[in-house]
Each structure stands twice: as C-alpha cells, then as structure tokens.
Design a protein around this motif. Sequence first.
Motif, PDB file in Angstrom:
ATOM      1  N   GLU A 115      -3.915  -7.851  -2.046  1.00  0.00           N
ATOM      2  CA  GLU A 115      -2.622  -8.044  -1.390  1.00  0.00           C
ATOM      3  C   GLU A 115      -1.577  -8.648  -2.327  1.00  0.00           C
ATOM      4  N   LEU A 235      -4.545  -0.943   4.115  1.00  0.00           N
ATOM      5  CA  LEU A 235      -3.827  -2.171   3.779  1.00  0.00           C
ATOM      6  C   LEU A 235      -2.629  -1.861   2.895  1.00  0.00           C
ATOM      7  N   VAL A 239       1.275  -2.513   3.949  1.00  0.00           N
ATOM      8  CA  VAL A 239       2.103  -3.460   3.207  1.00  0.00           C
ATOM      9  C   VAL A 239       3.356  -2.764   2.677  1.00  0.00           C
ATOM     10  N   ARG A 254       3.402 -14.024   4.202  1.00  0.00           N
ATOM     11  CA  ARG A 254       2.626 -14.426   3.020  1.00  0.00           C
ATOM     12  C   ARG A 254       2.744 -15.935   2.791  1.00  0.00           C
TER      13      ARG A 254
END
Length: 314
Positions: A115, A235, A239, A254
Amino acid sequence: MDPDYFRSEMWWGTLGTVRPYSNFHPDRDAMELQAALERKDCGTLLRILTNRNNEQRQILAKTFEEITQKELGAAVKKALSGEVETLVLELLMPPLHFEAYRLQAAMVGLGTDEETLLEILCTRSGSQLKEISQVYKQMYKKDLEKELKSETSGDFAKLIVALLNKSDMAGLVHKDVETLVATLEGKKCEAAPWIEILTSRDPDHLRKVLDEVEFCTDLFVDEALEKRFSGDLRLGLKVLVQCLQSPEFYLARRIGVMKSPQTQRVMVSHCEEDLLCIRAAFLKLTGASLYSTLQKHFKGDHLTALLNICRSED
C-alpha cells in the motif's frame, strides 16, 4: 506557533501547512542549531526545522556544514534518538529523495508494503515519478522498475509498472466507459483494460470516466472492483480509483491509522503541498480534527514535531 507564519505573503493560496519562513537567516539558524545540538535541546531543533520549508532546510544544512565542518544529519543522529530522530532526518531529505527512500523502505526486508508503493505511485504524476526513479538510481544504484518487478507478480506487477510509467494521453470518455463497463458485465473481469486506461489518461478525464461507469452500472466503482477482482490487484485498483476520485480522503485514511512511521511519513510527504486538504478530509471522515487526534496517540518530542507539521486545530 510562529506568528511570522501567518504574516508571510507566501501563506496565502497554498494548501500546505509548512511554508517558507519569510525572515530566513541561514547563518543565524545554523548557529542556533549548533548550540541546540550540543545541549540536546530538541525543542529548539523542532522550532527551527518545522518552521522552514524543505528548500530552506537544504540551504540551512549546507550553511551548517560550512560553519561547523559537520554534516547536519550526522549531528542530529548524535543528539536525538527514537521516532523524533527519524522524523527530523526525514524532514532534512529533499522531497524526491524522501519519496525514493519511502519506496525503498517499502520493499526492503521480509514482505513488501504494497500500500505504501501504491500510495506514492498513485498520488504522484508521471513526470514526478520519472524524477523519483532517477533519484532512486542515484541513491541505491538500482533500477526502480526492476526492483518493483522483483517485489510483485502477475497482474499486480503489470499495474505497478504501468503506474510508474503512467502518461496523460487523450482519450474518448464514452469509449473508455464502454470498455470498462463491458469488463464488469462479462463472465470474467479482465485486468488489462483497467490497467491500460487508468494509467494512460489524465486525471480529469478519468474522473469523468469513473462517474459514467458508476452511472451505467448503478454501482460505486470501489464496490464493483471488490466483487470482480481479488488479492493485491484488487487492492491496487481500488487505491488507484480512490486516489483519482478523492486523493485527500485516501491520504486522510492513511494518516488515520495513527501509527508511526505511516502517519508521520504521509504528513512529511504532503506538508508543503496539500496537508490542509487532508486535514479537512480527516475531519469529515472522523468527526475529529487531526491536531486533536494526534495528541491522543503520540507523546513527547515526537508529538511536538507532528503538531508543528499539522500546524493548527480545525
């Protein structure tokens, strides 16, 4: 809070919280830093370094070395320790070096922080990523694209590499919408059209495309991706879509984990660009200000540094 911060003409029209210090005298700052480092006065170090923007900190580091014959980062390492030491050293990095450092940190050791890779690759422009790639090679003597490929696999690796090399081609909204809607309606949702379109169009175009896809499918794109993809690819696409639709809300989430180094690094990365927007998004998401929330999760000099970067209550 430094009153000069609000008097500066540079304050107006910027979305950052750390701005150029209008009464900047690097010689005076360097001497004050030298004295503070000798007596391990963290308060003075933070007062100066969090009230200068990165360009001024680079000048200050050079001036410090000319006056003392010592490297400022090395002096900080001797005087400080723990999380506040790490934060100050990160503040002293030039922006491109900091992003390269974050990418390397996300890949080093056991496991990959997917991430963090996605956050940087999705929120930076194609031209910025080219510069970051060049700096990465200077710093680590390795090719960033090859490093990313070695840390990822399959369609996720294709997405990561496409993000690193993203471009802003012109495209037809209705054609892109038709292509993406068709993938969602078929028996198997192919990744290739999503990767190709979402990494090769300008953001304004893509926001129109995503709005139309949601209208045609009666589903939020986020929900559609959740249903049709899996694993790291899901993912990555989610994102990317979140960063296209509302980067400040993604970055607020975040920061909202309230764990160092993630919270700290996002704040340092964006404090001169758009931290005011992220603060506003954080308030909408949580009902609490970022300034107050930081005080519940951090302490000591580390908290002081984070509050200085955050700047004020919302």
